[in-house]
Design a protein around this motif. Sequence first.
Motif, PDB file in Angstrom:
ATOM      1  N   GLY A  63      -7.511 -19.583  11.824  1.00  0.00           N
ATOM      2  CA  GLY A  63      -7.240 -20.730  12.675  1.00  0.00           C
ATOM      3  C   GLY A  63      -6.295 -20.421  13.817  1.00  0.00           C
ATOM      4  O   GLY A  63      -5.667 -19.356  13.849  1.00  0.00           O
ATOM      5  N   PRO A  64      -6.178 -21.349  14.754  1.00  0.00           N
ATOM      6  CA  PRO A  64      -5.339 -21.146  15.938  1.00  0.00           C
ATOM      7  C   PRO A  64      -3.864 -21.027  15.595  1.00  0.00           C
ATOM      8  O   PRO A  64      -3.346 -21.774  14.763  1.00  0.00           O
ATOM      9  CB  PRO A  64      -5.615 -22.390  16.784  1.00  0.00           C
ATOM     10  N   ASN A  66      -1.343 -21.917  17.175  1.00  0.00           N
ATOM     11  CA  ASN A  66      -0.542 -23.094  17.524  1.00  0.00           C
ATOM     12  C   ASN A  66      -0.923 -24.333  16.718  1.00  0.00           C
ATOM     13  O   ASN A  66      -0.434 -25.428  16.965  1.00  0.00           O
ATOM     14  CB  ASN A  66      -0.658 -23.391  19.020  1.00  0.00           C
ATOM     15  N   GLY A  67      -1.799 -24.143  15.737  1.00  0.00           N
ATOM     16  CA  GLY A  67      -2.208 -25.277  14.914  1.00  0.00           C
ATOM     17  C   GLY A  67      -1.172 -25.604  13.847  1.00  0.00           C
ATOM     18  O   GLY A  67      -0.291 -24.794  13.525  1.00  0.00           O
ATOM     19  N   THR A  68      -1.264 -26.790  13.274  1.00  0.00           N
ATOM     20  CA  THR A  68      -0.370 -27.182  12.195  1.00  0.00           C
ATOM     21  C   THR A  68      -0.558 -26.234  11.008  1.00  0.00           C
ATOM     22  O   THR A  68      -1.683 -26.051  10.528  1.00  0.00           O
ATOM     23  CB  THR A  68      -0.670 -28.620  11.725  1.00  0.00           C
ATOM     24  N   VAL A  91     -10.067 -25.143   9.761  1.00  0.00           N
ATOM     25  CA  VAL A  91      -9.985 -24.381  11.013  1.00  0.00           C
ATOM     26  C   VAL A  91     -10.709 -25.116  12.138  1.00  0.00           C
ATOM     27  O   VAL A  91     -10.227 -25.155  13.283  1.00  0.00           O
ATOM     28  CB  VAL A  91     -10.555 -22.959  10.820  1.00  0.00           C
ATOM     29  N   THR A  92     -11.855 -25.711  11.829  1.00  0.00           N
ATOM     30  CA  THR A  92     -12.601 -26.443  12.864  1.00  0.00           C
ATOM     31  C   THR A  92     -11.819 -27.655  13.369  1.00  0.00           C
ATOM     32  O   THR A  92     -12.083 -28.153  14.465  1.00  0.00           O
ATOM     33  CB  THR A  92     -13.967 -26.925  12.335  1.00  0.00           C
ATOM     34  N   LYS A  93     -10.853 -28.091  12.568  1.00  0.00           N
ATOM     35  CA  LYS A  93     -10.013 -29.223  12.984  1.00  0.00           C
ATOM     36  C   LYS A  93      -8.710 -28.755  13.640  1.00  0.00           C
ATOM     37  O   LYS A  93      -7.834 -29.569  13.941  1.00  0.00           O
ATOM     38  CB  LYS A  93      -9.679 -30.090  11.764  1.00  0.00           C
ATOM     39  N   GLY A  94      -8.591 -27.442  13.822  1.00  0.00           N
ATOM     40  CA  GLY A  94      -7.438 -26.917  14.543  1.00  0.00           C
ATOM     41  C   GLY A  94      -6.236 -26.538  13.706  1.00  0.00           C
ATOM     42  O   GLY A  94      -5.161 -26.256  14.256  1.00  0.00           O
ATOM     43  N   TYR A  95      -6.393 -26.462  12.375  1.00  0.00           N
ATOM     44  CA  TYR A  95      -5.268 -26.093  11.519  1.00  0.00           C
ATOM     45  C   TYR A  95      -5.131 -24.566  11.410  1.00  0.00           C
ATOM     46  O   TYR A  95      -6.115 -23.831  11.484  1.00  0.00           O
ATOM     47  CB  TYR A  95      -5.431 -26.700  10.124  1.00  0.00           C
ATOM     48  N   HIS A  96      -3.895 -24.129  11.224  1.00  0.00           N
ATOM     49  CA  HIS A  96      -3.578 -22.706  11.042  1.00  0.00           C
ATOM     50  C   HIS A  96      -3.377 -22.506   9.542  1.00  0.00           C
ATOM     51  O   HIS A  96      -2.364 -22.926   8.983  1.00  0.00           O
ATOM     52  CB  HIS A  96      -2.302 -22.369  11.819  1.00  0.00           C
TER      53      HIS A  96
END
Length: 339
Positions: A63-64, A66-68, A91-96
């Motif tokens: 995941g990114p 900078n994600g939560t 990950v598709t929702k932007g979580y790390h």
Amino acid sequence: MKTILKIANNITTKIVLIAILFMNATLTQAQTSTQKTIEVNSSLGTLKQINAGLLNVGYTEAGPANGTPVILLHGWPYDIHSYNEVVPLLVTKGYHVFTPYLRGFGTTTFLSKDTFRNGQQAALASDIIAFMDALKIDKAVIGGFDWGARTAVVVSALWPERVKGLVSVSGYLVVNLEANLKPLPPTAELGWWYQYYFATERGKQGYTQNTYDFNKLIWKIASPLWNFDKATYDQTAQSFDNPDHVAIVIHNYRWRQSLEAGESKYDALEKRLAAKPEIKVPTITIGSDFDGAFADGKAYANKFTGKYEHRILKGIGHNVPQEDPKAFAQAIIDVANLK
């Protein structure tokens, strides 16, 4: 003659040095080879290692950056592959997302051969705080089941400032040593047969010799409706080859029954846990068929005094993340935004 002896000594010294270097290289190669035998599902991200506290922790990251941050904790006898389908959803929702192997599993090893192989709850929770510190994770959503749920709950109780949200399968799992000394009704005692088995030397030897088959049996008992195949089980079973696995498992269950002591350095933390602390961080608990009469969560609802929800999954056994990954992932997403 002195010259000959001097030359001989020099040659001997060089041979010894070469032998030592060769042995070190062989050991390093063996350790590397051992780690390479762990094949991690690509859906979990990249397998990495980091020194954290007493351990060199094996973990995956996806995941990114900078994600939560989300930390997913497995139980026994499971491993990080319980989250094969959960991680991509997050990950598709932007979580790390981070999925560490607990002590005694996978590629997580002790930095010192002299460290006591301790399976008590405060030790495992301290591992996670050390892991967060090593990765400079100030605060994270933490979720888990079985040992992982217990560890997540203990972290939330002792270090709430480090937890953005908690997802716990089977709810409030803090071990109470005093309560564990009291007998349960026979049907309840039957469910803990393996703990009594582990209390004996025969049990320790049996688990050592039959780890693969023993843990497969636990999977079937804990999730009777889950038709997992051999490949799925084998993917996790490789984690049981960890050199400290048996020691950690046996100590964990013997400690719960007060048959073996923990370490004095954790006494203050265990004293706080013995007081049955409330969980004040945002929490979603999950009950499943495995929990039987306690699936409704009423027995522990009052221990969660912050923002709180309870969800019941029917037809699902103990390994909730692998049996119903969508429901578990949704709980992580929802607890991060619980209002």
